[in-house]
Design an enzyme around this catalytic site. Structure first.
Site, PDB file in Angstrom:
ATOM      1  N   GLU A 139     -12.277   5.471   3.225  1.00  0.00           N
ATOM      2  CA  GLU A 139     -11.240   4.460   3.045  1.00  0.00           C
ATOM      3  C   GLU A 139      -9.871   5.123   2.872  1.00  0.00           C
ATOM      4  OE1 GLU A 139     -10.473   0.572   0.225  1.00  0.00           O
ATOM      5  OE2 GLU A 139     -10.996   2.465  -0.744  1.00  0.00           O
ATOM      6  N   TRP A 184     -14.022  -3.896   3.192  1.00  0.00           N
ATOM      7  CA  TRP A 184     -12.894  -4.770   3.461  1.00  0.00           C
ATOM      8  C   TRP A 184     -13.272  -5.994   4.296  1.00  0.00           C
ATOM      9  CZ3 TRP A 184      -7.946  -4.962   1.739  1.00  0.00           C
ATOM     10  CH2 TRP A 184      -7.486  -3.872   0.996  1.00  0.00           C
ATOM     11  N   TYR A 236      -2.141  -1.452   2.517  1.00  0.00           N
ATOM     12  CA  TYR A 236      -1.816  -0.099   2.052  1.00  0.00           C
ATOM     13  C   TYR A 236      -1.252   0.855   3.106  1.00  0.00           C
ATOM     14  CZ  TYR A 236      -4.545  -1.413  -2.088  1.00  0.00           C
ATOM     15  OH  TYR A 236      -5.010  -2.028  -3.213  1.00  0.00           O
ATOM     16  N   CYS A 294      -3.551  -3.212  -5.121  1.00  0.00           N
ATOM     17  CA  CYS A 294      -3.974  -3.083  -6.517  1.00  0.00           C
ATOM     18  C   CYS A 294      -3.561  -1.706  -7.042  1.00  0.00           C
ATOM     19  CB  CYS A 294      -5.476  -3.284  -6.643  1.00  0.00           C
ATOM     20  SG  CYS A 294      -6.024  -4.947  -6.213  1.00  0.00           S
ATOM     21  N   ARG A 351      -2.193  -2.030 -10.804  1.00  0.00           N
ATOM     22  CA  ARG A 351      -1.794  -3.271 -11.477  1.00  0.00           C
ATOM     23  C   ARG A 351      -2.981  -4.124 -11.876  1.00  0.00           C
ATOM     24  NH1 ARG A 351      -2.668  -7.744  -8.504  1.00  0.00           N
ATOM     25  NH2 ARG A 351      -3.112  -7.350  -6.309  1.00  0.00           N
ATOM     26  N   ASP A 363     -10.844  -4.215 -10.785  1.00  0.00           N
ATOM     27  CA  ASP A 363     -12.214  -4.676 -10.981  1.00  0.00           C
ATOM     28  C   ASP A 363     -12.947  -3.476 -11.590  1.00  0.00           C
ATOM     29  OD1 ASP A 363     -14.954  -5.139 -10.662  1.00  0.00           O
ATOM     30  OD2 ASP A 363     -14.742  -6.067  -8.695  1.00  0.00           O
TER      31      ASP A 363
END
Length: 298
Positions: A63, A85, A127, A179, A200, A203
């Site tokens: 990733e 994803w 991203y 995130c 920010r 999970d």
């Protein structure tokens, strides 16, 4: 010395015991705390791949390599057997077409059909787009990663060595806003590269383990490209949460005793940050407890 993985297990326990319970964006509900920090020393090749459950570290590294391409379509990920994803474009496809397609069938169409992938595999300017092709108000695209590497090499005492993904103008077009959004770097006087990652939203059961691995892999690559040694990874979380359907799994993980962290090495010196492949990463001594299954909240 206390095993560094207990920092993560203590976070799990803190969220379980004192987290604020509320309804979240997904509708699943969370228990969360605000503000947390963990620190991992990477200086002896030891890396924070959690041992109290099996972490599929190759998926996390793949990733990260995909982020570095600047890509925003899941087709290359699926061709590398990375499915983390798929949930977002699949949900969009089902919502817009009304077709109750299985995830397997959807993924196979993305892999096999370029036109279908172009239409339905896009995640928006997530991203990689922001890291490598940030669109400025002047209409120019900016490569934050290339700028970072240049500064690491030429001005390592700089306090401006960072990149981020929170491009306000493009948030609405993203399948998921970033995130892990700000990565800042620091070089010590003896040539160690430190990273502080601000996330920010995390999970804690499913995401954090992947974020630790991805950030570590990136830090190793950057250090190699700049002629530095890996130092410390500092992870800072904003909204640190457990989904309400992950509580039993978190309790199971807390009950397990950490095992020694493995070591990660780069097997060759890549020509550039764009030249790394998953085959360049070797992990030794990883003997985790069994995997813990849980559903991703979309």
């Amino acid at each position: 010395m206390r095993h560094p993985e207990y920092q993560y297990l203590d976070l799990l326990a803190q969220v379980l015991e004192s987290g604020d319970e509320r309804v979240d964006r997904t509708g699943v509900g969370t228990r969360s705390i605000f503000g947390a920090m963990v620190r991992f020393d990477l200086s002896n090749d030891t890396v924070p791949i959690l041992t109290t459950k099996r972490v599929y570290w190759k998926t996390a590294v793949k990733e990260m390599l995909w982020f570095l391409t600047g890509g925003t379509n899941i087709q290359p990920l699926l061709r590398e057997n990375v499915r983390i994803w798929t949930d977002w474009p699949l949900a969009a496809y089902r919502r817009e077409t009304g077709e109750n397609i299985t995830q397997e069938a959807f993924e196979q169409r993305i892999v096999d059909d370029d036109a279908f992938a172009t239409r339905w595999g896009e995640l928006g300017p997530v991203y990689g787009k922001q890291w490598r092709r940030w669109l400025g108000s002047d209409g120019e695209e900016y490569d934050q990663i290339a700028d970072l590497i240049r500064t690491l090499r030429e001005n390592p005492a700089s306090r401006r060595m960072l990149f981020h993904g929170w491009n306000v103008a493009e948030l609405g077009a993203m399948a998921l806003p970033p995130c892990h959004m700000v990565y800042q770097y620091h070089v010590t006087s003896d040539g160690r590269l430190n990273c502080l990652l601000f996330q920010r939203s995390v999970d804690l059961l499913l995401g954090a383990a992947f974020n630790y691995v991805g950030a570590t892999a990136l830090q190793l690559m950057l250090a190699q490209q700049a002629g530095l040694r890996p130092g410390e990874l500092v992870w800072v979380g904003g909204d640190v949460h457990l989904y309400l359907n992950h509580l039993d799994q978190a309790r199971e993980q807390i009950s397990r005793k950490p095992r020694p962290f493995p070591r990660m090495k780069l097997l060759r010196h890549a020509k550039s940050i764009d030249d790394y492949r998953i085959e360049d990463f070797e992990v030794e001594g990883y003997t985790p407890h069994a995997a813990i299954r849980a559903e991703v909240a979309v």
